[in-house]
Design an enzyme around this catalytic site. Structure first.
Site, PDB file in Angstrom:
ATOM      1  N   GLY A  89       0.817  -1.206   0.000  1.00  8.76           N
ATOM      2  CA  GLY A  89       0.000   0.000   0.000  1.00  8.76           C
ATOM      3  C   GLY A  89       0.847   1.252   0.000  1.00  8.76           C
ATOM      4  O   GLY A  89       2.054   1.207  -0.245  1.00  8.76           O
ATOM      5  N   ASP A 204       3.281  10.580  -0.593  1.00  8.03           N
ATOM      6  CA  ASP A 204       3.316  12.009  -0.290  1.00  8.03           C
ATOM      7  C   ASP A 204       4.136  12.229   0.970  1.00  8.03           C
ATOM      8  O   ASP A 204       4.438  11.276   1.698  1.00  8.03           O
ATOM      9  CB  ASP A 204       1.902  12.561  -0.100  1.00  8.03           C
ATOM     10  CG  ASP A 204       1.176  11.898   1.053  1.00  8.03           C
ATOM     11  OD1 ASP A 204       1.083  12.519   2.114  1.00  8.03           O
ATOM     12  OD2 ASP A 204       0.714  10.740   0.901  1.00  8.03           O
TER      13      ASP A 204
END
Length: 235
Positions: A89, A204
Site C-alpha cells: 500500500g 506524499d
C-alpha cells in the site's frame, strides 16, 4: 466460506498480498499473475488467486484501517490457512530524508489505536515483521536498484488529524511514515504464528506537501508489487 470471504477451501494460496483497495487487488491479479480466478466479491472486496513465476499466490483487498484489515486477516488465517501475508500500500513520509517514491519496509509499527490494549490492558505490545520475509523483500528491492528504507511506521486511526504535533514527535523518535493497517496485521500474525510484512510506497510527504503524480505512483506501485511477489514466492 467465512463471514466476509466466499472462497471454497483450497481456492486461496498460502501466500497472499493485501492491498487496501479491492480495485488494486484486481489490477495486481490482471497485471502480474497468470491463470487467475476470482474467489471473492462479498461487499465488493475482491480476491483473486493465480500464479507468479509458476507459484500460487493470492491477492485480497482489505479496506482501510485497523478494524477492516483485522476482519480479513483473521478469516484468511483461521478459515483458509494462509501462512504468509504481505500488505502492499501507500504511506505518507514523516522523516525529512524519506522521499516520495521511496519504498518502506515496516520492521515494526507503533500506533494510536487501542486495538492491542483490548488484549493487553495497560501494556504496550510491540508487533514486528517476520524477518525472513523482510530480508527477502529488502534483497529483491536492492537488486532492482530501489531506495529501500526499513524501520518503524505509525499505524494511525485518524486520516484527517486536527493536530500533527504527535506525528512530529514520532518523527523525532525515528518513525519513518504513517499508514493505517500494519499494527493490526503484525499483531494478528504474532497471535496465530504466521508470517507478515508491510511493503509501502511513499505517495506524499506529510510535512513538505510533496506528492507523486498519478503516473509516478503507478510506476512505484508496480515496483513495490514485484518486491512483495518475489518475497511471497520464496517463502
Amino acid at each position: 466460506m467465512s463471514v466476509h470471504i466466499e472462497a471454497k477451501q483450497g481456492e486461496i494460496a498460502e501466500s497472499i498480498l493485501l492491498p487496501g483497495d479491492p480495485l488494486r487487488a484486481k489490477y495486481i491479479a490482471e497485471t502480474f499473475l497468470e491463470d487467475v480466478t476470482c474467489y471473492n466479491n462479498v461487499r465488493g472486496m475482491l480476491g483473486f488467486t493465480g500464479t507468479y513465476k509458476g507459484k500460487r499466490v493470492s491477492v485480497q483487498g482489505t479496506g482501510m484501517g485497523v478494524p477492516s484489515i483485522s476482519i480479513y486477516v483473521n478469516e484468511l488465517i483461521q478459515s483458509y490457512g494462509v501462512k504468509n501475508l504481505i500488505r502492499v500500500g501507500t504511506c505518507g513520509a514523516i522523516q525529512k530524508d524519506v522521499k516520495v517514491r521511496d519504498v518502506i519496509i515496516a520492521m515494526t509499527a507503533c500506533t494510536d489505536s487501542n486495538i492491542n490494549r483490548l488484549t493487553f490492558p495497560g501494556f504496550d505490545f510491540a508487533p514486528a515483521a517476520n524477518f525472513d520475509l523482510l530480508k527477502k523483500a529488502y534483497d529483491a528491492g536492492t537488486e532492482k536498484g530501489l531506495h529501500i528504507r526499513v524501520g518503524n511506521v505509525l499505524t494511525a486511526d485518524v486520516f484527517y488529524r486536527e493536530s500533527m504535533d504527535m506525528v512530529k514527535k514520532l518523527g523525532d523518535y525515528g518513525v519513518l511514515a504513517v499508514e493505517m493497517e500494519t499494527t493490526a496485521l503484525y499483531t494478528l500474525a504474532a497471535k496465530y504464528g504466521v508470517n507478515a510484512l508491510s511493503v509501502l510506497t511513499v505517495s506524499d510527504h506529510i510535512f513538505t506537501g510533496e506528492e507523486t503524480t498519478a503516473e509516478e505512483r503507478q510506476t512505484t506501485f508496480n515496483e513495490m508489487i514485484e518486491i512483495a511477489l518475489e518475497a511471497a514466492i520464496q517463502q
